[in-house]
Write a protein that holds these residues in place. Structure first.
Motif, PDB file in Angstrom:
ATOM      1  N   UNK A 183     -15.294 -68.837  50.581  1.00  0.00           N
ATOM      2  CA  UNK A 183     -15.379 -68.618  49.137  1.00  0.00           C
ATOM      3  C   UNK A 183     -16.497 -67.648  48.768  1.00  0.00           C
ATOM      4  N   UNK A 184     -17.595 -67.706  49.524  1.00  0.00           N
ATOM      5  CA  UNK A 184     -18.750 -66.880  49.176  1.00  0.00           C
ATOM      6  C   UNK A 184     -18.817 -65.635  50.047  1.00  0.00           C
ATOM      7  N   UNK A 185     -18.941 -64.488  49.416  1.00  0.00           N
ATOM      8  CA  UNK A 185     -19.057 -63.223  50.136  1.00  0.00           C
ATOM      9  C   UNK A 185     -18.068 -63.123  51.292  1.00  0.00           C
ATOM     10  N   UNK A 186     -16.780 -63.250  51.025  1.00  0.00           N
ATOM     11  CA  UNK A 186     -15.805 -63.061  52.101  1.00  0.00           C
ATOM     12  C   UNK A 186     -15.881 -61.625  52.604  1.00  0.00           C
ATOM     13  N   UNK A 187     -15.404 -61.427  53.820  1.00  0.00           N
ATOM     14  CA  UNK A 187     -15.518 -60.089  54.389  1.00  0.00           C
ATOM     15  C   UNK A 187     -14.446 -59.179  53.801  1.00  0.00           C
ATOM     16  N   UNK A 188     -14.806 -58.432  52.777  1.00  0.00           N
ATOM     17  CA  UNK A 188     -13.885 -57.453  52.193  1.00  0.00           C
ATOM     18  C   UNK A 188     -14.593 -56.105  52.178  1.00  0.00           C
ATOM     19  N   UNK A 189     -13.832 -55.030  52.320  1.00  0.00           N
ATOM     20  CA  UNK A 189     -14.472 -53.709  52.271  1.00  0.00           C
ATOM     21  C   UNK A 189     -14.984 -53.415  50.863  1.00  0.00           C
ATOM     22  N   UNK A 190     -16.092 -52.693  50.769  1.00  0.00           N
ATOM     23  CA  UNK A 190     -16.555 -52.225  49.462  1.00  0.00           C
ATOM     24  C   UNK A 190     -15.518 -51.234  48.934  1.00  0.00           C
ATOM     25  N   UNK A 191     -15.388 -51.180  47.621  1.00  0.00           N
ATOM     26  CA  UNK A 191     -14.417 -50.259  47.014  1.00  0.00           C
ATOM     27  C   UNK A 191     -14.645 -48.822  47.452  1.00  0.00           C
ATOM     28  N   UNK A 192     -15.927 -48.479  47.605  1.00  0.00           N
ATOM     29  CA  UNK A 192     -16.270 -47.103  47.949  1.00  0.00           C
ATOM     30  C   UNK A 192     -16.574 -46.932  49.439  1.00  0.00           C
ATOM     31  N   UNK A 193     -16.100 -47.874  50.266  1.00  0.00           N
ATOM     32  CA  UNK A 193     -16.345 -47.754  51.707  1.00  0.00           C
ATOM     33  C   UNK A 193     -15.352 -46.778  52.346  1.00  0.00           C
ATOM     34  N   UNK A 194     -15.828 -46.053  53.323  1.00  0.00           N
ATOM     35  CA  UNK A 194     -14.956 -45.196  54.134  1.00  0.00           C
ATOM     36  C   UNK A 194     -14.402 -46.068  55.266  1.00  0.00           C
ATOM     37  N   UNK A 195     -13.095 -46.170  55.367  1.00  0.00           N
ATOM     38  CA  UNK A 195     -12.472 -46.997  56.408  1.00  0.00           C
ATOM     39  C   UNK A 195     -12.334 -46.199  57.704  1.00  0.00           C
ATOM     40  N   UNK A 196     -12.811 -46.792  58.782  1.00  0.00           N
ATOM     41  CA  UNK A 196     -12.684 -46.136  60.079  1.00  0.00           C
ATOM     42  C   UNK A 196     -12.067 -47.132  61.053  1.00  0.00           C
ATOM     43  N   UNK A 197     -10.938 -46.772  61.657  1.00  0.00           N
ATOM     44  CA  UNK A 197     -10.289 -47.615  62.665  1.00  0.00           C
ATOM     45  C   UNK A 197     -10.641 -47.044  64.031  1.00  0.00           C
ATOM     46  N   UNK A 198     -11.388 -47.843  64.809  1.00  0.00           N
ATOM     47  CA  UNK A 198     -11.880 -47.322  66.095  1.00  0.00           C
ATOM     48  C   UNK A 198     -10.891 -47.520  67.240  1.00  0.00           C
TER      49      UNK A 198
END
Ligand code: DC
Length: 218
Positions: A183-198
């Motif tokens: 419920x608290x601070x679930x792991x979600x990307x920031x809206x302005x995050x750059x997504x990188x798939x390694x």
């Protein structure tokens, strides 16, 4: 300030270290802080289910980092706990401890103090969303579960702790569910995050990709 968030085994730690060196930045491993809380609680006989008591442990955590060469040493008081916080038991404890809102709140101030002054690469789960929402560059680093399990198994084997890849994959799914579903601070990307798939990329490729973004912004 650069933040790198994402699931366990995506390569955050290695990428964060390399990126910090390339940029001449300091390094803040926030997962190590949650791990240190789990270890300190265990030693103080505080249960990983006792949020208020854990918050007390977190608020008084005598943690210090020393990034030397390739290794980011973690100290609790005078003791180097770098190895002690990486056991499977403490991994599970850190995940449990991190689900308590009181603990997360208690660690906010500590994380901000450790990163004061900027010039830091911070890695974790919520560093771009909750802890440092004003960071200049934010990344969300992922890899497929299969690739993450393969890497983690190789890492454990190299460290002299041979592991079963299927079991590691099961543990990754379990931890992902807990880290993303809380419920608290679930792991979600920031809206302005750059997504990188390694997935399928070399470490050098990933570091170069992130470095280019950071340099383009500064
Ligand atoms: O990245 P790691 O495996 O060392 O993190 C240990 C645990 O701490 C993991 O279960 C997720 C949690 N964590 C968190 O909730 N928030 C962070 N910013 C960093 C880690």
């Amino acid at each position: 300030m650069v933040t790198i968030d994402g699931p366990a085994g995506a390569g955050k730690s290695t990428v964060a270290k390399r990126l910090a060196r390339a940029l001449g930045y300091r390094l803040l491993d926030t997962g190590a802080i949650y791990r240190a809380v789990a270890l300190a609680a265990r030693r103080a006989d505080v249960a990983w289910t006792d949020g208020p008591a854990l918050a007390g442990v977190a608020a008084a955590l005598p943690i210090e980092f020393a990034f030397v060469g390739e290794v980011n040493h973690v100290h609790l008081g005078d003791e180097d706990v770098s190895a002690a916080i990486r056991t499977p038991e403490i991994s599970s404890g850190a995940s449990q401890v991190s689900a308590h809102p009181e603990v997360r709140t208690a660690l906010l101030a500590l994380q901000r103090r450790l990163a004061a002054g900027g010039g830091v690469v911070v890695e974790g789960r919520d560093t771009g969303t909750v802890v440092f929402p004003d960071a200049g560059a934010k990344f969300f680093l992922t890899a497929s579960p299969a690739e993450r399990a393969r890497r983690r198994t190789a890492e454990l084997t190299a460290a002299g702790r041979p592991a079963d890849e299927a079991a590691v994959l099961a543990e990754i799914h379990e931890r992902d569910g807990r880290d993303a579903g809380r419920a608290v601070a679930p792991m979600v990307p920031a809206e302005d995050a750059v997504h990188v798939d390694s997935t399928g990329k070399t470490l050098d490729q990933v570091v170069a990709e992130l470095e280019a973004v950071v340099r383009a912004r500064s």
